[in-house]
Design a protein around this motif. Sequence first.
Motif, PDB file in Angstrom:
ATOM      1  N   CYS A 295       0.828  -1.216   0.000  1.00 20.54           N
ATOM      2  CA  CYS A 295       0.000   0.000   0.000  1.00 20.54           C
ATOM      3  C   CYS A 295       0.860   1.262   0.000  1.00 20.54           C
ATOM      4  O   CYS A 295       0.496   2.263  -0.618  1.00 20.54           O
ATOM      5  CB  CYS A 295      -0.913   0.004   1.219  1.00 20.54           C
ATOM      6  SG  CYS A 295      -2.214  -1.244   1.109  1.00 20.54           S
ATOM      7  N   CYS A 314      -1.236  -4.985  -1.149  1.00 20.66           N
ATOM      8  CA  CYS A 314      -2.309  -4.006  -1.378  1.00 20.66           C
ATOM      9  C   CYS A 314      -3.466  -4.697  -2.121  1.00 20.66           C
ATOM     10  O   CYS A 314      -3.273  -5.281  -3.185  1.00 20.66           O
ATOM     11  CB  CYS A 314      -1.781  -2.835  -2.218  1.00 20.66           C
ATOM     12  SG  CYS A 314      -3.081  -1.633  -2.600  1.00 20.66           S
ATOM     13  N   ALA A 315      -4.644  -4.597  -1.514  1.00 20.95           N
ATOM     14  CA  ALA A 315      -5.818  -5.261  -2.100  1.00 20.95           C
ATOM     15  C   ALA A 315      -6.518  -4.381  -3.135  1.00 20.95           C
ATOM     16  O   ALA A 315      -7.469  -4.811  -3.788  1.00 20.95           O
ATOM     17  CB  ALA A 315      -6.802  -5.651  -0.999  1.00 20.95           C
ATOM     18  N   GLY A 316      -6.021  -3.131  -3.286  1.00 18.18           N
ATOM     19  CA  GLY A 316      -6.647  -2.227  -4.244  1.00 18.18           C
ATOM     20  C   GLY A 316      -5.899  -2.176  -5.564  1.00 18.18           C
ATOM     21  O   GLY A 316      -6.374  -1.577  -6.527  1.00 18.18           O
ATOM     22  N   TRP A 352      -4.431  -0.987   4.812  1.00 18.39           N
ATOM     23  CA  TRP A 352      -5.609  -0.898   3.943  1.00 18.39           C
ATOM     24  C   TRP A 352      -6.498   0.278   4.358  1.00 18.39           C
ATOM     25  O   TRP A 352      -7.113   0.916   3.508  1.00 18.39           O
ATOM     26  CB  TRP A 352      -6.429  -2.194   3.995  1.00 18.39           C
ATOM     27  CG  TRP A 352      -5.762  -3.400   3.370  1.00 18.39           C
ATOM     28  CD1 TRP A 352      -4.519  -3.419   2.775  1.00 18.39           C
ATOM     29  CD2 TRP A 352      -6.284  -4.724   3.285  1.00 18.39           C
ATOM     30  NE1 TRP A 352      -4.241  -4.695   2.324  1.00 18.39           N
ATOM     31  CE2 TRP A 352      -5.309  -5.516   2.624  1.00 18.39           C
ATOM     32  CE3 TRP A 352      -7.476  -5.328   3.692  1.00 18.39           C
ATOM     33  CZ2 TRP A 352      -5.509  -6.878   2.365  1.00 18.39           C
ATOM     34  CZ3 TRP A 352      -7.677  -6.678   3.433  1.00 18.39           C
ATOM     35  CH2 TRP A 352      -6.691  -7.438   2.777  1.00 18.39           C
ATOM     36  N   CYS A 355      -5.008   3.389   2.787  1.00 17.67           N
ATOM     37  CA  CYS A 355      -4.579   3.325   1.384  1.00 17.67           C
ATOM     38  C   CYS A 355      -5.728   3.746   0.466  1.00 17.67           C
ATOM     39  O   CYS A 355      -6.827   3.191   0.525  1.00 17.67           O
ATOM     40  CB  CYS A 355      -4.121   1.905   1.062  1.00 17.67           C
ATOM     41  SG  CYS A 355      -3.841   1.610  -0.684  1.00 17.67           S
ATOM     42  N   CYS A 358      -6.968   0.849  -1.742  1.00 17.47           N
ATOM     43  CA  CYS A 358      -7.778  -0.132  -0.994  1.00 17.47           C
ATOM     44  C   CYS A 358      -9.156   0.448  -0.687  1.00 17.47           C
ATOM     45  O   CYS A 358     -10.174  -0.246  -0.809  1.00 17.47           O
ATOM     46  CB  CYS A 358      -7.076  -0.544   0.298  1.00 17.47           C
ATOM     47  SG  CYS A 358      -5.691  -1.680   0.001  1.00 17.47           S
TER      48      CYS A 358
HETATM   49 ZN    ZN Z   1      -3.670  -0.748  -0.528  1.00 17.68          ZN
END
Ligand code: ZN
Length: 545
Positions: A295, A314-316, A352, A355, A358
């Motif tokens: 992130c 980073c999940a985004g 997250w 971020c 995210c």
């Molecule tokens: Zn992220």
Amino acid sequence: MLSMKTANWSMIFILAMLASGCQPKQADLSPGDISILPKPVHIKVNSGLFEITKDTKILVDPEIGSLGEMLSTMLSPSMGFALDVSDGNPVRNSIRLSVNPSLEDLGEEGYRLTADKNRVLIEAPAGAGVFYGMQTLRQLLPAEVFGDAASEDVRWTIPCVEIKDYPRFKWRGMHLDVCRHFMPVEFVKKYIDLIAIQKMNRFHWHLTEDQGWRIDIRRYPKLAEISAWRDETLVGHYNDEPRKFDGQPHGGFYTHEEIREVVAYANGRYVTIVPEIEMPGHSQAALAAYPEISCTGGPFKVSTIWGIRKEVYCAGNEKTFEFLENVLREVLELFPGEYIHVGGDECPKDRWEECQKCQDRIRQEGLQDEHELQSYFIKRMEKFLHDNNRRLIGWDEILEGGLAPNAAVMSWRGEAGGIAAARLGHDVVMAPYSHTYFDYYQADPQKEPLAIGGLLPIDTVYAYDPVPAELDEQQQQHILGVQGQVWTEYIPTPEKVEYMAFPRACALAETAWTPADQKDYETFTAALLQHLKRLDFLNVNYRKL
Ligand code: ZN
Ligand code: ACM
């Protein structure tokens, strides 16, 4: 008569018989005197002995020919002679290995072993059962058969028996963390052997962590160059003040060639490897090499301390998924087993929360919070694995925010996650820390080498039943089995892995195999005393009882 080299109890038994003026006869053996571990489902002991000599023939059905060679190779170092292997007709003085489809009631892994004075017959509906029958045969022989040097004064006899045997669970697992401390290929193979000897069939290979990434990925060479190495390692316990470090670089990774070798080795022993690639947490080592999928953008170092790290994928960022799918493509090529473990445990949401990418993802996907973002993450990976004809398994945190379809759950924070998953119709492997974490102390911490904490004596391991009473019969079918965990923060060497895992793993093996109503701690410990002699011959540094 049994070899005088067999166990203490039989010597005491024989001496007692002699003292009472009565000749020891094999007929006096009872099932309780035979120490097969895990305990077989049905065993009948008859009078007499079968003796393996130089002239004994191994006869094997062609479709399982390699098992005949394996049996010969298994026996020859200790016996000092190699038995002839062929697919000839039954003869006197033979050990026959046979696939017999009419035994399908025994299941994919069951077998029947019949020994009389003239021959031994191991038959099973499939190769796995024949292999387990071979393990039983080995344990019917004097413990010296597990040695790697010829024992010339031993008579290689087994009692005449009729055994019918099959496992309670289909997942009988042992885990090994090779990230906190790297373990060489030779030891990984030994560990697989030790798993197979006790009729376990899953090796959960924990390959990625904050403190080290252990699998070469060709597409991302910096994982081997950077993520596999850390500058130094914590000395003493994580909670010690002040923290001390050894100043020594530590690391290592397995090449594709090495992994293929280990997979083939395990396959030959009917052990399926379950590789674990951790996500979204426990990923700091990967981020040290590829900070662009974090992130914050880093920079990061491969972690030199234990515990839970806040740096996670980073999940985004789409690049995260591209990276992980490319990593998994190579993993799928190397590991043919059905299940791929994606971790999912202990993922702090701090990064997250701050971020932009995210948070955008949460909004765009209509997610409630960061827990649902983790669920989104795991669901995407589940879809990828499903599309590639594999199944996802993860630690029980993958339930939070919604469980991915088809995912199986490994329940480690107790049984609650496993119970919830089974009620939702998902498959479960029970691995609660209370009964299956072999990094815990096994006795008084004052008298034991440093461990992570906790206390898990062998009788507690043995007492565990992986099927929770609160599940109904149909839900109970989702309990695939049970697994022992060996996390290696405080386990720097193979010798210490052996010390922590054994003999507790022997207790777990019996839970995994033997029907619950046939388990008995006293019978188990008597068998274990014999079994430990086998482990002595195998040079296993187990903890003495
Ligand atoms: Zn992220
Ligand atoms: C775990 O022990 N964090 C699965």
